[in-house]
Design an enzyme around this catalytic site. Structure first.
Site, PDB file in Angstrom:
ATOM      1  N   ASP A  35      -3.874   5.019   6.616  1.00 50.88           N
ATOM      2  CA  ASP A  35      -4.277   6.443   7.277  1.00 50.88           C
ATOM      3  C   ASP A  35      -5.332   5.982   8.380  1.00 50.88           C
ATOM      4  O   ASP A  35      -4.773   5.614   9.531  1.00 50.88           O
ATOM      5  CB  ASP A  35      -4.946   7.323   6.186  1.00 50.88           C
ATOM      6  CG  ASP A  35      -5.283   8.797   6.708  1.00 50.88           C
ATOM      7  OD1 ASP A  35      -4.936   9.268   7.779  1.00 50.88           O
ATOM      8  OD2 ASP A  35      -5.861   9.403   5.823  1.00 50.88           O
ATOM      9  N   GLU A  72       0.834  -1.276   0.050  1.00 53.69           N
ATOM     10  CA  GLU A  72       0.015  -0.054   0.030  1.00 53.69           C
ATOM     11  C   GLU A  72       0.915   1.192  -0.131  1.00 53.69           C
ATOM     12  O   GLU A  72       2.049   1.068   0.498  1.00 53.69           O
ATOM     13  CB  GLU A  72      -0.961   0.076   1.309  1.00 53.69           C
ATOM     14  CG  GLU A  72      -2.362  -0.109   1.055  1.00 53.69           C
ATOM     15  CD  GLU A  72      -3.118   0.915   0.265  1.00 53.69           C
ATOM     16  OE1 GLU A  72      -2.537   1.467  -0.366  1.00 53.69           O
ATOM     17  OE2 GLU A  72      -4.224   0.910   0.458  1.00 53.69           O
ATOM     18  N   ASP A  73       0.220   2.404  -0.434  1.00 51.81           N
ATOM     19  CA  ASP A  73       0.992   3.618  -0.570  1.00 51.81           C
ATOM     20  C   ASP A  73       1.204   4.291   0.992  1.00 51.81           C
ATOM     21  O   ASP A  73       2.314   4.605   1.460  1.00 51.81           O
ATOM     22  CB  ASP A  73       0.548   4.701  -1.490  1.00 51.81           C
ATOM     23  CG  ASP A  73      -1.050   4.871  -1.358  1.00 51.81           C
ATOM     24  OD1 ASP A  73      -1.563   4.089  -0.611  1.00 51.81           O
ATOM     25  OD2 ASP A  73      -1.597   5.463  -2.095  1.00 51.81           O
ATOM     26  N   ARG A  84       1.096  12.186  -8.696  1.00 60.00           N
ATOM     27  CA  ARG A  84       1.795  10.813  -8.575  1.00 60.00           C
ATOM     28  C   ARG A  84       2.938  10.858  -9.006  1.00 60.00           C
ATOM     29  O   ARG A  84       3.742   9.868  -8.750  1.00 60.00           O
ATOM     30  CB  ARG A  84       0.613  10.045  -9.045  1.00 60.00           C
ATOM     31  CG  ARG A  84      -0.634   9.810  -8.682  1.00 60.00           C
ATOM     32  CD  ARG A  84      -1.265   8.361  -9.169  1.00 60.00           C
ATOM     33  NE  ARG A  84      -2.813   8.758  -8.860  1.00 60.00           N
ATOM     34  CZ  ARG A  84      -3.317   8.050  -7.734  1.00 60.00           C
ATOM     35  NH1 ARG A  84      -2.704   7.950  -6.839  1.00 60.00           N
ATOM     36  NH2 ARG A  84      -4.662   8.220  -7.612  1.00 60.00           N
ATOM     37  N   PHE A 134      -1.150  16.135   4.874  1.00 59.91           N
ATOM     38  CA  PHE A 134      -1.558  15.497   3.734  1.00 59.91           C
ATOM     39  C   PHE A 134      -0.201  15.495   2.616  1.00 59.91           C
ATOM     40  O   PHE A 134       0.516  16.632   2.667  1.00 59.91           O
ATOM     41  CB  PHE A 134      -2.699  16.331   2.984  1.00 59.91           C
ATOM     42  CG  PHE A 134      -3.243  15.589   1.793  1.00 59.91           C
ATOM     43  CD1 PHE A 134      -4.124  14.335   2.030  1.00 59.91           C
ATOM     44  CD2 PHE A 134      -2.908  15.600   0.546  1.00 59.91           C
ATOM     45  CE1 PHE A 134      -4.673  13.626   0.779  1.00 59.91           C
ATOM     46  CE2 PHE A 134      -3.426  15.082  -0.411  1.00 59.91           C
ATOM     47  CZ  PHE A 134      -4.140  14.060  -0.324  1.00 59.91           C
TER      48      PHE A 134
HETATM   49  P1  IMP Z   1      -7.579   4.823   4.917  1.00 59.07           P
HETATM   50  O1  IMP Z   1      -6.413   4.248   5.674  1.00 59.07           O
HETATM   51  O2  IMP Z   1      -8.670   3.909   4.559  1.00 59.07           O
HETATM   52  O3  IMP Z   1      -7.727   6.069   5.500  1.00 59.07           O
HETATM   53  O4  IMP Z   1      -7.261   5.229   3.527  1.00 59.07           O
HETATM   54  C1  IMP Z   1      -5.946   5.187   3.087  1.00 59.07           C
HETATM   55  C2  IMP Z   1      -5.840   5.886   1.639  1.00 59.07           C
HETATM   56  O5  IMP Z   1      -6.349   7.211   1.516  1.00 59.07           O
HETATM   57  C3  IMP Z   1      -4.756   5.660   0.808  1.00 59.07           C
HETATM   58  O6  IMP Z   1      -4.572   4.521   0.215  1.00 59.07           O
HETATM   59  C4  IMP Z   1      -4.704   7.093   0.080  1.00 59.07           C
HETATM   60  O7  IMP Z   1      -5.221   6.766  -1.319  1.00 59.07           O
HETATM   61  C5  IMP Z   1      -5.522   7.786   0.717  1.00 59.07           C
HETATM   62  N1  IMP Z   1      -4.589   8.787   1.631  1.00 59.07           N
HETATM   63  C6  IMP Z   1      -4.693   9.007   3.036  1.00 59.07           C
HETATM   64  N2  IMP Z   1      -3.696   9.876   3.372  1.00 59.07           N
HETATM   65  C7  IMP Z   1      -3.466  10.415   2.093  1.00 59.07           C
HETATM   66  C8  IMP Z   1      -2.361  11.593   2.027  1.00 59.07           C
HETATM   67  O8  IMP Z   1      -1.781  12.096   2.843  1.00 59.07           O
HETATM   68  N3  IMP Z   1      -1.963  11.749   0.688  1.00 59.07           N
HETATM   69  C9  IMP Z   1      -2.655  11.006  -0.341  1.00 59.07           C
HETATM   70  N4  IMP Z   1      -3.564  10.209  -0.160  1.00 59.07           N
HETATM   71  C10 IMP Z   1      -3.944   9.778   1.083  1.00 59.07           C
HETATM   72 MG    MG Z   2      -4.625   4.463  -1.922  1.00 58.28          MG
END
Ligand code: IMP
Ligand code: MG
Length: 191
Positions: A114, A110-111, A177, A164
């Site tokens: 969060d 995963e990138d 990206r 962010f």
């Molecule tokens: P979560 O863990 O379900 O809240 O979602 C994670 C996803 O939210 C990641 O895969 C990203 O696509 C997006 N995301 C969360 N924080 C950031 C950020 O700081 N920059 C860009 N995308 C983010």
């Molecule tokens: Mg993502």
């Protein structure tokens, strides 16, 4: 317009709304370490790296080339409903894996993690498919907003504050990206 301001106006990589958090060199050094760790941990196993599109494509491309093992890759695309007022953690599979993971040792790539909502649901879905093991590699870990506290990252690139960020695969409304570094967006409303 001077030559300098022309360059600023046209360069996405030196955009004034960005503040570099991790340089290309810092990222490369960290990925080399992660790759070495995975190489040690997965020796002799049937490793498949599962990249969650689109954000993790850059991380996957670098990480896979730093793992000195026989491995395969696969892709998933999901949409989460985190932007709606009612955050259910529901995840819709937009693109499923091409191959079964039964008996395989999976690392979900995963990138960024969060709130953890997307990943906890994804791990539930993949967890029912008979893999030998499932672990998680996240390039960035933003622990502060975590709702799903049980989602733990096995291989983390960097832990970052609750800001962010964009670049290295991560986007703001689809943009940035392609930045070769990670940057904080100074004014998210202007991104
Ligand atoms: P979560 O863990 O379900 O809240 O979602 C994670 C996803 O939210 C990641 O895969 C990203 O696509 C997006 N995301 C969360 N924080 C950031 C950020 O700081 N920059 C860009 N995308 C983010
Ligand atoms: Mg993502």
């Amino acid at each position: 317009m001077s030559a300098e301001s022309t360059q600023l106006a046209t360069s996405e990589f030196s955009h004034p709304n960005l503040e570099v958090l991790f340089t290309k060199e810092q990222i490369a050094a960290r990925i080399a370490d992660l790759g070495a760790e995975i190489t040690r941990d997965y020796a002799g196993k049937d490793l498949v790296l599962v990249s969650v599109l689109k954000g993790s494509c850059v991380f996957l491309a670098d990480l896979m080339r730093s793992v000195d093992l026989k491995l395969t890759i696969d892709f998933m695309a999901v949409s989460s409903y985190k932007d709606q007022t009612k955050s259910t953690g529901d995840v819709e599979i937009l693109k499923d894996l091409s191959n079964p993971i039964r008996g395989k040792d999976v690392i979900v790539v995963e990138d960024i993690i969060d709130t953890g909502l997307t990943l906890s649901r994804l791990l539930e879905i993949l967890g029912s498919r008979g893999a030998n093991s499932i672990k998680l590699a996240a390039f960035l870990d933003k622990p502060e907003p975590r709702i799903k506290t049980h989602v733990s990252v096995d291989y983390t690139g960097f832990v970052i504050p609750n800001q962010f960020v964009v670049g290295y695969g991560l986007d703001a409304a689809g943009r940035y990206r392609n930045l070769p570094f990670i940057a904080i967006v100074k004014d998210p409303s202007a991104a």
